[in-house]
Scaffold this motif. Structure first.
Motif, PDB file in Angstrom:
ATOM      1  N   GLY A 168     -27.978 -12.235  14.751  1.00  0.00           N
ATOM      2  CA  GLY A 168     -27.367 -10.991  14.298  1.00  0.00           C
ATOM      3  C   GLY A 168     -26.800 -11.086  12.894  1.00  0.00           C
ATOM      4  N   TRP A 169     -26.949 -12.221  12.252  1.00  0.00           N
ATOM      5  CA  TRP A 169     -26.470 -12.429  10.896  1.00  0.00           C
ATOM      6  C   TRP A 169     -27.651 -12.841  10.018  1.00  0.00           C
ATOM      7  N   VAL A 170     -27.563 -12.585   8.717  1.00  0.00           N
ATOM      8  CA  VAL A 170     -28.611 -12.942   7.764  1.00  0.00           C
ATOM      9  C   VAL A 170     -27.999 -13.754   6.622  1.00  0.00           C
ATOM     10  N   ASN A 171     -28.736 -14.759   6.168  1.00  0.00           N
ATOM     11  CA  ASN A 171     -28.267 -15.604   5.077  1.00  0.00           C
ATOM     12  C   ASN A 171     -28.369 -14.830   3.764  1.00  0.00           C
ATOM     13  N   ILE A 172     -27.249 -14.734   3.032  1.00  0.00           N
ATOM     14  CA  ILE A 172     -27.251 -14.039   1.747  1.00  0.00           C
ATOM     15  C   ILE A 172     -27.059 -15.021   0.594  1.00  0.00           C
ATOM     16  N   GLY A 173     -27.168 -16.293   0.889  1.00  0.00           N
ATOM     17  CA  GLY A 173     -27.098 -17.317  -0.142  1.00  0.00           C
ATOM     18  C   GLY A 173     -25.688 -17.736  -0.489  1.00  0.00           C
ATOM     19  N   ALA A 174     -25.613 -18.772  -1.329  1.00  0.00           N
ATOM     20  CA  ALA A 174     -24.346 -19.300  -1.845  1.00  0.00           C
ATOM     21  C   ALA A 174     -23.373 -19.684  -0.732  1.00  0.00           C
ATOM     22  N   GLY A 175     -23.912 -20.103   0.423  1.00  0.00           N
ATOM     23  CA  GLY A 175     -23.067 -20.583   1.512  1.00  0.00           C
ATOM     24  C   GLY A 175     -22.510 -19.521   2.439  1.00  0.00           C
ATOM     25  N   TYR A 176     -23.116 -18.312   2.463  1.00  0.00           N
ATOM     26  CA  TYR A 176     -22.607 -17.221   3.297  1.00  0.00           C
ATOM     27  C   TYR A 176     -23.695 -16.533   4.107  1.00  0.00           C
ATOM     28  N   GLY A 181     -22.869 -25.076   6.096  1.00  0.00           N
ATOM     29  CA  GLY A 181     -24.040 -25.945   6.104  1.00  0.00           C
ATOM     30  C   GLY A 181     -24.960 -25.757   7.296  1.00  0.00           C
ATOM     31  N   LYS A 182     -24.733 -24.741   8.108  1.00  0.00           N
ATOM     32  CA  LYS A 182     -25.542 -24.500   9.307  1.00  0.00           C
ATOM     33  C   LYS A 182     -26.299 -23.183   9.168  1.00  0.00           C
ATOM     34  N   ALA A 183     -27.251 -22.955  10.082  1.00  0.00           N
ATOM     35  CA  ALA A 183     -28.001 -21.703  10.107  1.00  0.00           C
ATOM     36  C   ALA A 183     -27.080 -20.564  10.520  1.00  0.00           C
ATOM     37  N   CYS A 184     -27.428 -19.353  10.115  1.00  0.00           N
ATOM     38  CA  CYS A 184     -26.648 -18.167  10.496  1.00  0.00           C
ATOM     39  C   CYS A 184     -26.810 -17.913  11.990  1.00  0.00           C
ATOM     40  N   LEU A 185     -25.776 -17.364  12.597  1.00  0.00           N
ATOM     41  CA  LEU A 185     -25.825 -16.998  14.007  1.00  0.00           C
ATOM     42  C   LEU A 185     -26.760 -15.820  14.218  1.00  0.00           C
TER      43      LEU A 185
END
Length: 83
Positions: free
Chosen positions: A64-72, A58-62
């Motif tokens: 160096g990371w990218v949001n790929i949807g569905a909670g990951y 439920g938080k933003a990605c750190l």
């Protein structure tokens, strides 16, 4: 055809480093799978490619990371952060 697909998946899994998850549980509260993963129609998602992923919880990605949807989130690759 199934044997050919299984052989390709086995070859891909042995030639790539096992640093990431090929099978992940569906994100909490999500019925779909993140980008790059296939829905098993159960409680998991699979990918023939090794991705380094982490749940967002439920938080933003750190950084160096990218949001790929569905909670990951997925770790960025390359010098320009290309997926």
């Amino acid at each position: 055809m199934k044997a050919l697909l299984a052989s390709c998946l086995l070859l891909a899994s042995t030639s790539l480093p096992a640093l990431a998850q090929k099978e992940i549980p569906k994100g909490e509260g999500h019925d779909q799978c993140p980008l790059g993963y296939v829905n098993t129609l159960g409680t998991t998602c699979v990918s023939p490619i090794h991705y380094e992923v982490a749940p967002t919880n439920g938080k933003a990605c750190l950084s160096g990371w990218v949001n790929i949807g569905a909670g990951y989130c997925k770790k960025k690759k390359g010098p320009l952060g290309v997926l």
